[in-house]
Structure formats: structure tokens, C-alpha cells
Design a protein around this motif. Structure first.
Motif, PDB file in Angstrom:
ATOM      1  N   LYS A   2      20.474 -41.922  -0.902  1.00  0.00           N
ATOM      2  CA  LYS A   2      21.055 -43.257  -0.909  1.00  0.00           C
ATOM      3  C   LYS A   2      22.568 -43.166  -0.802  1.00  0.00           C
ATOM      4  N   ALA A   3      23.167 -42.197  -1.512  1.00  0.00           N
ATOM      5  CA  ALA A   3      24.617 -41.998  -1.439  1.00  0.00           C
ATOM      6  C   ALA A   3      25.040 -41.611  -0.036  1.00  0.00           C
ATOM      7  N   ILE A   4      24.225 -40.788   0.613  1.00  0.00           N
ATOM      8  CA  ILE A   4      24.532 -40.394   1.993  1.00  0.00           C
ATOM      9  C   ILE A   4      24.424 -41.589   2.931  1.00  0.00           C
ATOM     10  N   ALA A   5      23.322 -42.333   2.821  1.00  0.00           N
ATOM     11  CA  ALA A   5      23.104 -43.481   3.704  1.00  0.00           C
ATOM     12  C   ALA A   5      24.209 -44.526   3.566  1.00  0.00           C
ATOM     13  N   LEU A   6      24.712 -44.716   2.353  1.00  0.00           N
ATOM     14  CA  LEU A   6      25.766 -45.709   2.125  1.00  0.00           C
ATOM     15  C   LEU A   6      27.100 -45.310   2.747  1.00  0.00           C
ATOM     16  N   ASN A   7      27.269 -44.021   3.046  1.00  0.00           N
ATOM     17  CA  ASN A   7      28.526 -43.533   3.594  1.00  0.00           C
ATOM     18  C   ASN A   7      28.443 -43.079   5.041  1.00  0.00           C
ATOM     19  N   VAL A   8      27.285 -43.285   5.662  1.00  0.00           N
ATOM     20  CA  VAL A   8      27.082 -42.892   7.055  1.00  0.00           C
ATOM     21  C   VAL A   8      26.909 -44.149   7.898  1.00  0.00           C
ATOM     22  N   ASP A   9      27.721 -44.276   8.942  1.00  0.00           N
ATOM     23  CA  ASP A   9      27.614 -45.427   9.837  1.00  0.00           C
ATOM     24  C   ASP A   9      26.519 -45.226  10.883  1.00  0.00           C
ATOM     25  N   GLU A  10      26.291 -43.982  11.260  1.00  0.00           N
ATOM     26  CA  GLU A  10      25.320 -43.676  12.304  1.00  0.00           C
ATOM     27  C   GLU A  10      23.895 -43.961  11.840  1.00  0.00           C
ATOM     28  N   LYS A  11      23.028 -44.243  12.790  1.00  0.00           N
ATOM     29  CA  LYS A  11      21.634 -44.543  12.471  1.00  0.00           C
ATOM     30  C   LYS A  11      20.833 -43.275  12.175  1.00  0.00           C
ATOM     31  N   ILE A  12      21.128 -42.185  12.897  1.00  0.00           N
ATOM     32  CA  ILE A  12      20.321 -40.968  12.797  1.00  0.00           C
ATOM     33  C   ILE A  12      21.088 -39.885  12.055  1.00  0.00           C
ATOM     34  N   ILE A  13      20.477 -39.362  10.993  1.00  0.00           N
ATOM     35  CA  ILE A  13      21.049 -38.275  10.200  1.00  0.00           C
ATOM     36  C   ILE A  13      20.280 -37.000  10.528  1.00  0.00           C
ATOM     37  N   ILE A  14      21.008 -35.953  10.911  1.00  0.00           N
ATOM     38  CA  ILE A  14      20.375 -34.667  11.205  1.00  0.00           C
ATOM     39  C   ILE A  14      20.636 -33.729  10.033  1.00  0.00           C
ATOM     40  N   LYS A  17      10.333 -36.915  23.608  1.00  0.00           N
ATOM     41  CA  LYS A  17       8.980 -37.469  23.693  1.00  0.00           C
ATOM     42  C   LYS A  17       8.262 -37.377  22.350  1.00  0.00           C
ATOM     43  N   ALA A  18       8.397 -36.229  21.681  1.00  0.00           N
ATOM     44  CA  ALA A  18       7.691 -36.020  20.420  1.00  0.00           C
ATOM     45  C   ALA A  18       8.248 -36.880  19.288  1.00  0.00           C
ATOM     46  N   LEU A  19       9.568 -37.058  19.273  1.00  0.00           N
ATOM     47  CA  LEU A  19      10.209 -37.774  18.167  1.00  0.00           C
ATOM     48  C   LEU A  19      10.520 -39.232  18.491  1.00  0.00           C
ATOM     49  N   ASN A  20      10.305 -39.617  19.758  1.00  0.00           N
ATOM     50  CA  ASN A  20      10.605 -40.979  20.198  1.00  0.00           C
ATOM     51  C   ASN A  20      12.077 -41.315  19.973  1.00  0.00           C
ATOM     52  N   GLU A  21      12.942 -40.392  20.411  1.00  0.00           N
ATOM     53  CA  GLU A  21      14.383 -40.570  20.317  1.00  0.00           C
ATOM     54  C   GLU A  21      15.014 -40.263  21.665  1.00  0.00           C
ATOM     55  N   ASP A  22      16.277 -40.606  21.821  1.00  0.00           N
ATOM     56  CA  ASP A  22      17.006 -40.366  23.069  1.00  0.00           C
ATOM     57  C   ASP A  22      18.090 -39.322  22.832  1.00  0.00           C
ATOM     58  N   PHE A  23      17.911 -38.128  23.418  1.00  0.00           N
ATOM     59  CA  PHE A  23      18.895 -37.058  23.288  1.00  0.00           C
ATOM     60  C   PHE A  23      19.580 -36.757  24.622  1.00  0.00           C
ATOM     61  N   SER A  24      19.618 -37.744  25.512  1.00  0.00           N
ATOM     62  CA  SER A  24      20.182 -37.522  26.850  1.00  0.00           C
ATOM     63  C   SER A  24      21.657 -37.161  26.807  1.00  0.00           C
ATOM     64  N   THR A  79      17.313 -43.102  10.178  1.00  0.00           N
ATOM     65  CA  THR A  79      16.295 -42.125  10.544  1.00  0.00           C
ATOM     66  C   THR A  79      16.825 -40.749  10.178  1.00  0.00           C
ATOM     67  N   LEU A  80      16.053 -40.003   9.405  1.00  0.00           N
ATOM     68  CA  LEU A  80      16.418 -38.638   9.034  1.00  0.00           C
ATOM     69  C   LEU A  80      15.582 -37.676   9.862  1.00  0.00           C
ATOM     70  N   ILE A  81      16.243 -36.812  10.623  1.00  0.00           N
ATOM     71  CA  ILE A  81      15.550 -35.744  11.349  1.00  0.00           C
ATOM     72  C   ILE A  81      15.795 -34.455  10.579  1.00  0.00           C
ATOM     73  N   TYR A  82      14.741 -33.940   9.969  1.00  0.00           N
ATOM     74  CA  TYR A  82      14.839 -32.781   9.090  1.00  0.00           C
ATOM     75  C   TYR A  82      14.306 -31.542   9.818  1.00  0.00           C
ATOM     76  N   ILE A  83      15.123 -30.491   9.880  1.00  0.00           N
ATOM     77  CA  ILE A  83      14.765 -29.266  10.584  1.00  0.00           C
ATOM     78  C   ILE A  83      14.316 -28.209   9.578  1.00  0.00           C
ATOM     79  N   ILE A  84      13.094 -27.671   9.770  1.00  0.00           N
ATOM     80  CA  ILE A  84      12.599 -26.611   8.901  1.00  0.00           C
ATOM     81  C   ILE A  84      12.479 -25.309   9.679  1.00  0.00           C
ATOM     82  N   GLY A  85      12.424 -24.192   8.940  1.00  0.00           N
ATOM     83  CA  GLY A  85      12.295 -22.875   9.557  1.00  0.00           C
ATOM     84  C   GLY A  85      12.870 -21.812   8.643  1.00  0.00           C
TER      85      GLY A  85
END
Length: 286
Positions: free
Chosen positions: A111-123, A223-230, A4-10
Motif C-alpha cells: 500500500k505504501a508503494i502504491a501510494l507513492n507510484v504514479d505508474e500503473k504497472i509495478i515490476i 500475449k501471456a500477460l495481456n500487456e503492451d511491451f512494444s 498491476t504488479l508483475i512479479y518475477i520468480i526464479g
């Protein structure tokens, strides 16, 4: 494993790097910062020692990307990405007429990033709205699901920040900083609405609200992204250090190993420039 890629714009100087770090302090998440500068920096994270974890992490990604798509020099990649991601070329992204080579290289990079990242969520806090649209347009959805955050900051503080000349990002004079803020946030407002209509999870908030009430904003983001940031919430509520992760580029706070969230301070002087900025940017910040 699907990522899952969470992309921040602004707009620049709006606190996107800080929020990238905050979200990356949740387990199974990793903060990667401004990935859009990968080619501009020749795939090398700036101001990092060659034996540092961050340098070695991006070295693996650089090597993987070169195996997947080693057809151009990094200067050529950078030029191609600029032509397809700069604000002046946003129409290409709306019309989905971006260069075919760009579309392939964009997929190869992630794809290169995903192959080298163990975590599920990329920020990612690359900020560019055109890049946000392009990811929605062209990224392989079977491998990566994309969610979006739109962050905006008090225009008075952003304009003041652009007057500083001792930091990495280029400075702007008072008028140009106001025009930049208005234009970029207008584009971001349109893009985030388009992305929401496409079915992407989206979340919008103000930097000041987060600094005043971080737990409230993080719960709304959950709630908006359906993720857990606790876990990020607990780090902040218990005044524990936030780890800066593997940010490629961005605000200079990335160079610290850890940091603490500072309380919000509103010490802005109300003068003619203050009121001009408030009125000029009212539509996008109201």
C-alpha cells in the motif's frame, strides 16, 4: 488507480534484475527490483547517495509505511518476513498459514508503494516463490492485480556465476550451487503452476532465449500477460539505452543509470563439471 504488479520468480543469478529493467522501459511501468530486501536494508536502498532520485523515492515509501504500520523495528520486520518467505518455509504459503502480522505488514508495504507510484504497472524481481504465493494469498486484489513471470537461466552459467566472490550476493561452491539451482527451480515450477490454476496471468521463459531473440520473447510475454511491451522492444531493436528505474536492490547493474542489452555469447567450456550440471539439472531446465 488500480495497480498491476508483475512479479518475477526464479533462482538467483538468473537475469531477473535485467528483465525487471527491460519491462520497466515501457511507459506507465516502473522497475522496483528486489522489494523483499526492504526490511533487511532498513528501508534504505544500498549504495545510493542520499540526494539521488532512487534514495529519495524509497525514503517517501519508508515514511509512508511507517505511518501505516510503525509497530516493530526493521530487524523485527525482517525476521518476520524471513520466517514467512524463505524457501524452507514454503509449506506455510501453500497451506495459507502464514503469521497474521506478516499478512498485515505485507499489505501495508505494498500500500505504501502504491501510494507513492504514479505508474500503473509495478515490476518486482524479488524472485522468492514463497513471496509470490503470499502475494496471491493475501494482497488486496481490489487495489493490485498480480501477474507472474518465471525466468530460468542455463544452469551451467548460474553455477559458474555463483563461483564469483567479488559481487554483492553470497557465493556458493560448485556442488551447493547445483543443489540450490535444482531445489529453487523445482519449487518455482510448482508455484507457477499453482498460480496459473488460480487464474493469474503467467509467463515462463529461458534467459538465453531472451538474449538471442528479445523481440520474440517480449511478444510472447505480451500475449501471456495481456500487456503492451512494444516500447521496450523498440528500445532494444533500435539499440537505445534502457533506463534502470528505481530498483531497491538486486544485481549491481541497478547502480547504472542506463545500460544496453548485450548480445548472447555461448563460450561455456564443456568439461566434467559442465556435463554434471547439465544432467543434475535436466529435469528443471529441459
Amino acid at each position: 488507480m488500480k495497480k498491476t504488479l508483475i512479479y518475477i520468480i526464479g533462482a538467483g543469478r538468473s537475469g531477473t534484475t535485467l528483465f525487471d529493467i527491460v519491462l520497466g522501459n515501457t511507459s506507465d511501468s516502473i522497475s522496483l527490483g528486489e522489494i523483499n530486501r526492504f526490511f533487511k536494508r532498513d528501508g534504505i536502498p544500498p549504495k545510493r547517495k542520499e540526494d539521488s532520485d532512487v534514495y529519495l523515492f524509497w525514503k517517501k515509501i519508508r515514511q509512508t509505511f511507517e505511518r501505516l504500520s510503525n509497530t516493530k523495528s526493521y530487524a523485527e520486520y525482517d525476521s518476520l518476513f524471513q520466517k514467512n518467505e524463505f524457501h524452507s518455509n514454503i509449506l506455510k504459503s501453500f497451506l495459507k498459514t502464514n503469521d497474521l502480522n506478516y499478512q498485515k505488514d505485507l499489505n501495508d508495504l505494498y500500500k505504501a508503494i502504491a501510494l507513492n507510484v504514479d505508474e500503473k504497472i509495478i515490476i518486482e524481481s524479488s524472485k522468492y516463490p514463497a513471496r509470490a504465493l503470499n502475494l496471491s494469498n493475501y494482497l488486496n486484489k481490489e487495489d493490485i492485480a498480480i501477474k507472474y513471470i518465471y525466468l530460468k537461466k542455463d544452469p551451467v552459467k548460474v553455477v559458474k556465476s555463483f563461483n564469483k566472490k567479488d559481487i554483492e550476493q553470497p557465493s556458493k561452491n560448485f556442488l551447493m550451487a547445483n543443489i540450490y539451482y535444482l531445489v529453487v527451480n523445482t519449487i518455482c515450477s510448482i508455484v507457477i503452476k499453482v498460480l496459473k490454476r488460480r487464474g493469474h496471468h503467467t509467463f515462463c521463459f529461458k534467459s538465453e532465449d531472451f538474449l538471442k531473440h528479445p523481440e520474440t520473447v517480449l511478444k510472447a510475454a505480451e500475449k501471456a500477460l495481456n500487456e503492451d511491451f512494444s516500447e521496450s522492444q523498440n528500445q532494444i531493436l533500435n539499440n537505445r539505452p534502457l533506463y534502470t528505474g528505481f530498483l531497491f536492490d538486486g544485481n549491481r547493474i541497478r547502480l547504472k543509470e542506463t545500460l544496453f542489452l548485450q548480445p548472447y555469447k555461448n563460450n561455456t567450456k564443456k568439461n566434467l563439471k559442465y556435463y554434471f550440471t547439465r544432467v543434475f539439472n535436466y529435469i528443471v531446465y529441459r
